[in-house]
Structure formats: structure tokens, C-alpha cells
Design a protein around this motif. Structure first.
Motif, mmCIF file in Angstrom:
data_model
loop_
_atom_site.group_PDB
_atom_site.id
_atom_site.type_symbol
_atom_site.label_atom_id
_atom_site.label_comp_id
_atom_site.label_asym_id
_atom_site.label_seq_id
_atom_site.Cartn_x
_atom_site.Cartn_y
_atom_site.Cartn_z
ATOM 1 N N TYR A 164 -4.705 8.934 8.056
ATOM 2 C CA TYR A 164 -6.155 9.054 7.904
ATOM 3 C C TYR A 164 -6.532 10.232 7.006
ATOM 4 C CZ TYR A 164 -4.830 12.031 11.811
ATOM 5 O OH TYR A 164 -4.180 12.933 12.605
ATOM 6 N N GLU A 165 -5.593 11.149 6.731
ATOM 7 C CA GLU A 165 -5.835 12.250 5.801
ATOM 8 C C GLU A 165 -5.434 11.873 4.373
ATOM 9 O OE1 GLU A 165 -3.703 15.620 7.325
ATOM 10 O OE2 GLU A 165 -5.009 15.799 9.091
ATOM 11 N N ARG A 166 -4.938 10.676 4.189
ATOM 12 C CA ARG A 166 -4.460 10.210 2.885
ATOM 13 C C ARG A 166 -5.385 9.132 2.340
ATOM 14 N NH1 ARG A 166 0.464 12.979 1.579
ATOM 15 N NH2 ARG A 166 0.879 14.133 3.495
ATOM 16 N N VAL A 167 -5.187 8.801 1.078
ATOM 17 C CA VAL A 167 -5.960 7.737 0.442
ATOM 18 C C VAL A 167 -5.056 6.512 0.317
ATOM 19 C CG1 VAL A 167 -7.189 7.037 -1.642
ATOM 20 C CG2 VAL A 167 -7.334 9.406 -0.845
ATOM 21 N N PRO A 168 -5.470 5.384 0.924
ATOM 22 C CA PRO A 168 -4.645 4.177 0.795
ATOM 23 C C PRO A 168 -4.817 3.570 -0.594
ATOM 24 C CG PRO A 168 -6.608 3.707 2.078
ATOM 25 C CD PRO A 168 -6.651 5.175 1.748
ATOM 26 N N CYS A 169 -3.762 3.599 -1.378
ATOM 27 C CA CYS A 169 -3.786 3.020 -2.720
ATOM 28 C C CYS A 169 -3.102 1.663 -2.701
ATOM 29 C CB CYS A 169 -3.049 3.922 -3.712
ATOM 30 S SG CYS A 169 -3.925 5.448 -4.085
ATOM 31 N N LYS A 170 -3.747 0.700 -3.301
ATOM 32 C CA LYS A 170 -3.104 -0.593 -3.507
ATOM 33 C C LYS A 170 -2.125 -0.429 -4.658
ATOM 34 C CE LYS A 170 -5.175 -2.853 -0.289
ATOM 35 N NZ LYS A 170 -4.436 -3.286 0.873
ATOM 36 N N ILE A 171 -1.271 -1.393 -4.820
ATOM 37 C CA ILE A 171 -0.231 -1.325 -5.831
ATOM 38 C C ILE A 171 -0.498 -2.381 -6.895
ATOM 39 C CG2 ILE A 171 2.271 -1.396 -6.189
ATOM 40 C CD1 ILE A 171 1.240 0.840 -4.252
ATOM 41 N N ALA A 172 -0.358 -1.986 -8.149
ATOM 42 C CA ALA A 172 -0.529 -2.938 -9.250
ATOM 43 C C ALA A 172 0.527 -4.036 -9.122
ATOM 44 C CB ALA A 172 -0.373 -2.223 -10.590
ATOM 45 N N PRO A 173 0.146 -5.288 -9.345
ATOM 46 C CA PRO A 173 1.135 -6.367 -9.288
ATOM 47 C C PRO A 173 2.307 -6.049 -10.225
ATOM 48 C CG PRO A 173 -1.064 -7.270 -9.469
ATOM 49 C CD PRO A 173 -1.186 -5.787 -9.671
ATOM 50 N N HIS A 174 3.477 -6.207 -9.703
ATOM 51 C CA HIS A 174 4.671 -5.786 -10.425
ATOM 52 C C HIS A 174 5.875 -6.404 -9.722
ATOM 53 C CE1 HIS A 174 6.814 -3.047 -13.080
ATOM 54 N NE2 HIS A 174 7.537 -2.596 -12.077
ATOM 55 N N CYS B 143 1.415 -1.584 8.607
ATOM 56 C CA CYS B 143 2.749 -0.992 8.451
ATOM 57 C C CYS B 143 2.625 0.425 7.873
ATOM 58 C CB CYS B 143 3.614 -1.874 7.545
ATOM 59 S SG CYS B 143 5.304 -1.295 7.307
ATOM 60 N N GLY B 144 1.795 0.586 6.862
ATOM 61 C CA GLY B 144 1.603 1.902 6.250
ATOM 62 C C GLY B 144 1.017 2.911 7.226
ATOM 63 N N GLN B 145 0.075 2.484 8.038
ATOM 64 C CA GLN B 145 -0.544 3.392 9.003
ATOM 65 C C GLN B 145 0.450 3.839 10.071
ATOM 66 O OE1 GLN B 145 -3.993 1.227 10.332
ATOM 67 N NE2 GLN B 145 -4.990 1.397 8.342
ATOM 68 N N VAL B 146 1.325 2.941 10.477
ATOM 69 C CA VAL B 146 2.331 3.290 11.478
ATOM 70 C C VAL B 146 3.397 4.205 10.854
ATOM 71 C CG1 VAL B 146 4.125 2.366 13.007
ATOM 72 C CG2 VAL B 146 1.915 1.226 12.847
ATOM 73 N N GLU B 147 3.749 3.954 9.601
ATOM 74 C CA GLU B 147 4.796 4.718 8.924
ATOM 75 C C GLU B 147 4.358 6.133 8.537
ATOM 76 O OE1 GLU B 147 8.070 4.570 7.615
ATOM 77 O OE2 GLU B 147 8.329 2.933 9.036
ATOM 78 N N VAL B 148 3.103 6.309 8.147
ATOM 79 C CA VAL B 148 2.646 7.583 7.580
ATOM 80 C C VAL B 148 1.929 8.415 8.638
ATOM 81 C CG1 VAL B 148 1.193 8.663 5.806
ATOM 82 C CG2 VAL B 148 2.426 6.542 5.296
ATOM 83 N N PRO B 149 2.560 9.513 9.067
ATOM 84 C CA PRO B 149 1.867 10.400 10.009
ATOM 85 C C PRO B 149 0.573 10.923 9.363
ATOM 86 C CG PRO B 149 4.180 11.013 9.768
ATOM 87 C CD PRO B 149 3.881 9.994 8.708
ATOM 88 N N LYS B 150 -0.478 10.970 10.122
ATOM 89 C CA LYS B 150 -1.787 11.444 9.641
ATOM 90 C C LYS B 150 -2.257 10.645 8.423
ATOM 91 C CE LYS B 150 -1.153 16.099 11.407
ATOM 92 N NZ LYS B 150 -1.178 17.520 11.112
ATOM 93 N N VAL C 136 0.844 -1.201 0.000
ATOM 94 C CA VAL C 136 0.000 0.000 0.000
ATOM 95 C C VAL C 136 0.876 1.247 0.000
ATOM 96 C CG1 VAL C 136 -0.172 0.074 2.532
ATOM 97 C CG2 VAL C 136 -2.006 1.056 1.154
ATOM 98 N N SER C 137 0.329 2.305 -0.561
ATOM 99 C CA SER C 137 0.972 3.618 -0.507
ATOM 100 C C SER C 137 -0.112 4.630 -0.171
ATOM 101 C CB SER C 137 1.611 3.966 -1.855
ATOM 102 O OG SER C 137 2.242 5.229 -1.799
ATOM 103 N N TYR C 138 0.117 5.424 0.838
ATOM 104 C CA TYR C 138 -0.863 6.428 1.235
ATOM 105 C C TYR C 138 -0.610 7.699 0.435
ATOM 106 C CZ TYR C 138 -2.711 3.506 4.884
ATOM 107 O OH TYR C 138 -3.337 2.491 5.547
ATOM 108 N N ARG C 139 -1.567 8.045 -0.433
ATOM 109 C CA ARG C 139 -1.415 9.157 -1.371
ATOM 110 C C ARG C 139 -2.248 10.347 -0.911
ATOM 111 N NH1 ARG C 139 2.839 8.122 -3.298
ATOM 112 N NH2 ARG C 139 2.444 9.491 -5.043
ATOM 113 N N HIS C 140 -1.791 11.547 -1.215
ATOM 114 C CA HIS C 140 -2.514 12.771 -0.865
ATOM 115 C C HIS C 140 -3.719 12.913 -1.789
ATOM 116 C CE1 HIS C 140 -3.456 16.913 -0.001
ATOM 117 N NE2 HIS C 140 -2.607 16.852 1.021
ATOM 118 N N PRO C 141 -4.912 13.161 -1.231
ATOM 119 C CA PRO C 141 -6.122 13.193 -2.066
ATOM 120 C C PRO C 141 -6.196 14.384 -3.031
ATOM 121 C CG PRO C 141 -6.638 13.838 0.183
ATOM 122 C CD PRO C 141 -5.204 13.385 0.183
ATOM 123 N N ASP C 142 -5.411 15.426 -2.805
ATOM 124 C CA ASP C 142 -5.495 16.623 -3.653
ATOM 125 C C ASP C 142 -4.562 16.586 -4.860
ATOM 126 O OD1 ASP C 142 -7.333 17.580 -1.832
ATOM 127 O OD2 ASP C 142 -5.880 18.840 -0.766
#
Length: 183
Positions: free
Chosen positions: A88-98, A79-86, A44-50
Motif C-alpha cells: 500500500y506504500e507502493r505504486v502498482p504499475c502495469k506491465i507493457a505487453p511483452h 499475488c502482488g499484494q501478498v508478495e510485497v510487504p507494505k 503488476v510490479s509494485y514500484r516505490h513512489p520516490d
């Protein structure tokens, strides 16, 4: 005049040259730690919604200097939630298989006696050593990312993996790399 962060980075960079990190990261040794890392739907990667999903923050982080593009992934939601401050203000994006051609920093660190060097916080020089590794790996063709231990989970006595795409290697990712959640 250098600010405190620049002084710390300069001191750490000098210490790295002295302690042998550059020798340990030599081309002869490097190949032992390059792996084909399958990225699947757990990452997962937490992306900024804007901003567009493929945009990249350019502020200094663990594996990139200020002004460099950076993509960071976590090996799961927790892991992503612990790593990324705030997070909950981001959008959790799944990652394309790669498959990512990645340098296994945690295994390298264990094998070469660096211990917790690469999971230290910024003030302790942890970011400077990671940026030095990223800078070195950026000169190696074919390596897209750095697989490393989550520093935030390490502080809690837990283990999780993260992946940093080496600055300027994002063009090696598929166009649909980040997959926002379905509405």
C-alpha cells in the motif's frame, strides 16, 4: 568471519553441488524449461513512489544478491499484494505487453523432485538456492527471467506466479516496461 546469512548461503551452495542441482540445470536439460512467457496487463510490479519507475532496488531478494539490480513481477494484483510487504506504500504499475524468454522454475522443480525447495523462506535457505539458479541462468544467453511460484501464496496454500528478471538482463526490457496508473 562470515555472518549467519553468509554461512547459510555457503552451506546451501555446497549442498546444491552435492545434490545435483548443477547437473539438473545442465544446458541439455535447460532447454526443456525455457518458455516464451507473454506478459500482459494482468501482470503488476509494485514500484516505490520516490524513485523512477525503471529504477531497481539493490537489496538482496530471492533471485538477486545484495548490490544486483532486481525486477520482480506478480501475475495479478492479489499475488502482488501478498508478495510485497507494505504494498500500500507502493505504486502498482502495469506491465507493457511483452514476451519474456523465461525459465519455468516451478515445472523444473516438480519434474526433478525439488518439491518446495524454491519457495522456502530466506532463513531456511530458500533464497540461497534461488540465487544459485539465477547465477547459473545469468550465464545462459537469451534467458531474461525466472518464472516461479509465489512463496507468499504458497505459505497460504494458494498458487500464483511471479517473475524475476535475472540481474543485469533489465536492458532486454522495453523502455516503457512499467506503466504507472493513470491519474
Amino acid at each position: 568471519a562470515m555472518n549467519e546469512s553468509e554461512k547459510q548461503f555457503s552451506l546451501t551452495r555446497a549442498a546444491l553441488s552435492t545434490c545435483g542441482l548443477h547437473k539438473d540445470l545442465s544446458n541439455a536439460v535447460l532447454a526443456q524449461y525455457v518458455i516464451d512467457l507473454p506478459i500482459n496487463s494482468d501482470w503488476v510490479s509494485y514500484r516505490h513512489p520516490d524513485y523512477p519507475w525503471s529504477s531497481s532496488p539493490r537489496q538482496e531478494q530471492r533471485f538477486n544478491e545484495s548490490g544486483q539490480p532486481a525486477y520482480y513481477l506478480a501475475s495479478g494484483d492479489y499475488c502482488g499484494q501478498v508478495e510485497v510487504p507494505k504494498h500500500y506504500e507502493r505504486v502498482p504499475c502495469k506491465i507493457a505487453p511483452h514476451t519474456i524468454h523465461a525459465f519455468d522454475l516451478h515445472r523444473f522443480s516438480k519434474d526433478h523432485g525439488y518439491g518446495d525447495t524454491f519457495v522456502q523462506q530466506r532463513a531456511s535457505g530458500g533464497w540461497a538456492v534461488c540465487q544459485e539458479v539465477s547465477l547459473f541462468l545469468g550465464r545462459q544467453f537469451g534467458i531474461t527471467g525466472v518464472l516461479y511460484q509465489s512463496a507468499a501464496l504458497h505459505e497460504q496454500g494458494q498458487f500464483g506466479n511471479c517473475l524475476a528478471v535475472i540481474p543485469n538482463r533489465e536492458q532486454q526490457l522495453p523502455d516503457d516496461f512499467f506503466r504507472p496508473p493513470s491519474a
